[in-house]
Design a protein around this motif. Structure first.
Motif, short mmCIF file in Angstrom:
data_model
loop_
_atom_site.label_atom_id
_atom_site.label_comp_id
_atom_site.label_asym_id
_atom_site.label_seq_id
_atom_site.Cartn_x
_atom_site.Cartn_y
_atom_site.Cartn_z
N ALA A 157 0.87 -1.17 0.00
CA ALA A 157 0.00 0.00 0.00
C ALA A 157 0.91 1.22 0.00
O ALA A 157 1.68 1.42 0.93
N MET A 158 0.84 2.03 -1.05
CA MET A 158 1.76 3.15 -1.14
C MET A 158 1.13 4.36 -1.80
O MET A 158 0.74 4.32 -2.97
N ASP A 159 1.03 5.43 -1.03
CA ASP A 159 0.73 6.75 -1.57
C ASP A 159 2.08 7.39 -1.84
O ASP A 159 2.83 7.69 -0.92
N VAL A 160 2.42 7.61 -3.12
CA VAL A 160 3.77 8.07 -3.44
C VAL A 160 4.03 9.50 -2.98
O VAL A 160 5.19 9.95 -3.01
N THR A 161 2.99 10.21 -2.55
CA THR A 161 3.21 11.55 -2.01
C THR A 161 3.44 11.54 -0.50
O THR A 161 3.63 12.59 0.10
N ASP A 162 3.44 10.36 0.10
CA ASP A 162 3.63 10.19 1.54
C ASP A 162 5.02 9.61 1.78
O ASP A 162 5.28 8.43 1.51
N ALA B 221 6.70 8.73 4.41
CA ALA B 221 6.77 7.60 5.33
C ALA B 221 6.31 6.32 4.66
O ALA B 221 6.91 5.25 4.86
N ALA B 222 5.25 6.41 3.86
CA ALA B 222 4.73 5.22 3.17
C ALA B 222 5.73 4.70 2.14
O ALA B 222 5.93 3.49 2.00
N VAL B 223 6.36 5.61 1.41
CA VAL B 223 7.35 5.20 0.42
C VAL B 223 8.55 4.53 1.10
O VAL B 223 8.99 3.45 0.70
N ASN B 224 9.06 5.16 2.14
CA ASN B 224 10.20 4.59 2.85
C ASN B 224 9.88 3.23 3.46
O ASN B 224 10.69 2.29 3.40
N ALA B 225 8.67 3.12 4.03
CA ALA B 225 8.27 1.84 4.63
C ALA B 225 8.16 0.75 3.59
O ALA B 225 8.54 -0.41 3.84
N PHE C 263 10.35 11.87 -6.85
CA PHE C 263 11.47 12.22 -5.97
C PHE C 263 11.54 11.30 -4.76
O PHE C 263 12.61 10.79 -4.39
N LEU C 264 10.40 11.09 -4.09
CA LEU C 264 10.41 10.27 -2.88
C LEU C 264 10.80 8.82 -3.18
O LEU C 264 11.57 8.21 -2.42
N VAL C 265 10.29 8.27 -4.29
CA VAL C 265 10.66 6.91 -4.67
C VAL C 265 12.16 6.86 -5.00
O VAL C 265 12.87 5.93 -4.60
N THR C 266 12.64 7.86 -5.71
CA THR C 266 14.06 7.92 -6.07
C THR C 266 14.93 7.99 -4.84
O THR C 266 15.92 7.25 -4.70
N SER C 267 14.59 8.88 -3.92
CA SER C 267 15.40 9.06 -2.72
C SER C 267 15.50 7.78 -1.91
O SER C 267 16.59 7.35 -1.51
N ALA C 268 14.36 7.12 -1.70
CA ALA C 268 14.35 5.87 -0.94
C ALA C 268 15.10 4.76 -1.67
O ALA C 268 15.86 3.99 -1.07
#
Length: 259
Positions: free
Chosen positions: A60-65, A67-71, A118-123
């Motif tokens: 379950a992933m909201d890519v704008t969140d 914490a969710a992306v990192n988790a 960006f968040l997906v890339t960073s993680a």
């Protein structure tokens, strides 16, 4: 099989282009994390992959969140030990002329496409740098190269992904990470199907005219790009063996845009 022992994260993978890539990767031996806002739909995609003999998990992933992306990344790495391929595919659309477009609608589209990428890339890079290898893939569009009326935030976001992809290619090189962008033409996904009546209303033409005279007007054969076309290119980019192919945008559009 070209992706044996590889672990892939694909956002927006419960349906459409993301699902097609997930299923193709699984057939090529990859372990696939199907990440999506709709967990039930992601689980259905995972079940299809598993029935075909593949390995997959639903996230379950909201890519704008953040914490969710990192988790999500942490969970798949904990289970599979690596993150070899990450595809920032999640996206939305909004059809409206610039002069009536609200700031809220602008920000919503930009958040999913650019903030999410960006968040997906960073993680993903944090893990890829630790393992000294990896492949980032971004889902751009012909609208990464051209503009169309009524799609200002989408066009701006897709142009922005080109810059992010190229920067990651430069920064990631020292860590064994490649980065490329796929630029599809119109693919008959639910996202595109919703645009047809919206554009017909906004332009005052029939839905058939939208398809013929707007979407496919500049292709060489009047054909939509297929899910299989995009999955094939995504496989090629993921399996490419060297850094000779990095920082590139691969256009897949039946000749709509030629570079």
């Amino acid at each position: 099989m070209q992706l044996i022992d590889k672990s892939a994260l694909i956002t927006g993978a419960a349906g459409g282009i993301g699902r097609a890539i997930a299923e193709r990767y699984a057939r090529e031996g990859a372990r696939v994390a199907v990440a999506d806002l709709d967990l039930a739909a992601a689980e259905a995609t995972v079940e299809t992959i598993r029935r075909g003999g593949g390995q997959a998990m639903a996230l379950a992933m909201d890519v704008t969140d953040e914490a969710a992306v990192n988790a999500g990344v942490e969970r798949m790495v904990a289970e599979w030990g690596s993150l070899d391929i990450a595809i920032a595919n999640a996206g939305i659309q909004h059809i409206e002329p610039v002069h009536t477009l609200s700031f809220a609608d602008w920000r919503k589209v930009m958040a999913v496409h650019l903030d999410g990428a960006f968040l997906v890339t960073s993680a993903a890079l944090r893990q890829m740098y630790r393992q000294h290898s990896g492949c980032m893939i971004y889902m751009g569009s012909v609208h990464s190269k051209l503009a169309s009326p009524l799609k200002a935030p989408y066009v701006a976001a897709k142009h922005g992904l080109v810059g992010l992809c190229r920067t990651v290619a430069k920064e990631g090189a020292a860590h064994g990470v490649r980065s490329n962008l796929i630029c599809p033409g119109f693919v008959r996904t639910p996202l595109v199907d919703r645009q047809i009546p919206e554009q017909a209303k906004a332009l005052g033409i029939s839905e058939e005219a939208v398809i013929r005279d707007v979407m496919l007007k500049d292709t060489i054969d009047g054909e939509f790009t297929t899910l299989e076309d995009i999955a094939e290119v995504a496989l090629h980019l993921a399996a490419f063996p060297t850094a000779a192919l990095t920082g590139q945008s691969m256009v897949v559009s039946h000749g709509w845009y030629m570079q």
